[in-house]
Design a protein around this motif. Sequence first.
Motif, PDB file in Angstrom:
ATOM      1  N   LYS A   1       0.805  -1.223   0.000  1.00 48.97           N
ATOM      2  CA  LYS A   1       0.000   0.000   0.000  1.00 48.97           C
ATOM      3  C   LYS A   1       0.838   1.273   0.000  1.00 48.97           C
ATOM      4  CE  LYS A   1      -3.896  -2.260   2.027  1.00 48.97           C
ATOM      5  NZ  LYS A   1      -5.098  -2.215   1.353  1.00 48.97           N
ATOM      6  N   LYS A   2       2.145   1.132   0.132  1.00 50.67           N
ATOM      7  CA  LYS A   2       3.021   2.292   0.100  1.00 50.67           C
ATOM      8  C   LYS A   2       3.455   2.556  -1.345  1.00 50.67           C
ATOM      9  CE  LYS A   2       7.184   4.206   2.079  1.00 50.67           C
ATOM     10  NZ  LYS A   2       8.400   3.953   2.834  1.00 50.67           N
ATOM     11  N   LYS A   3       3.280   3.786  -1.784  1.00 51.11           N
ATOM     12  CA  LYS A   3       3.674   4.149  -3.145  1.00 51.11           C
ATOM     13  C   LYS A   3       5.175   3.965  -3.304  1.00 51.11           C
ATOM     14  CE  LYS A   3       1.021   7.383  -5.335  1.00 51.11           C
ATOM     15  NZ  LYS A   3       0.650   8.712  -5.837  1.00 51.11           N
ATOM     16  N   GLN A   4       5.571   3.421  -4.454  1.00 52.84           N
ATOM     17  CA  GLN A   4       6.980   3.170  -4.733  1.00 52.84           C
ATOM     18  C   GLN A   4       7.373   3.809  -6.053  1.00 52.84           C
ATOM     19  OE1 GLN A   4       8.152  -0.928  -4.566  1.00 52.84           O
ATOM     20  NE2 GLN A   4       6.569  -1.423  -3.082  1.00 52.84           N
TER      21      GLN A   4
ATOM     22  N   GLU B   1       5.921   5.653 -10.850  1.00 51.78           N
ATOM     23  CA  GLU B   1       5.503   5.757  -9.460  1.00 51.78           C
ATOM     24  C   GLU B   1       4.134   5.129  -9.337  1.00 51.78           C
ATOM     25  OE1 GLU B   1       4.857   9.090  -5.971  1.00 51.78           O
ATOM     26  OE2 GLU B   1       5.855   9.656  -7.825  1.00 51.78           O
ATOM     27  N   GLY B   2       3.993   4.231  -8.374  1.00 44.80           N
ATOM     28  CA  GLY B   2       2.724   3.550  -8.199  1.00 44.80           C
ATOM     29  C   GLY B   2       2.838   2.467  -7.145  1.00 44.80           C
TER      30      GLY B   2
END
Length: 83
Positions: free
Chosen positions: A5-8, A65-66
Amino acid sequence: MNVNKKKQKLQGFVVQTSLFPGSKSEHEGFMLEYGNKFVRLRMKGENPFESEILSHYLNEEVEVEGFLMHNLFLAEEIRRIND
């Protein structure tokens, strides 16, 4: 589905290859090649079987990014590295 759930952010090259060969879902799809790894690449909101956005970045180095979901990177943003 395993969802981080953390954007990377990932950096690599957009490539196209045959996905799911021999199945009803077989199609030419996009992957991100980063280091020695590959992950399926899809833009959020686009058809999973074709992508006008990703086709503009084919064979180019990008930063996406996503969210990483098992073996799929669902990108919300994409940009060329050398822009």
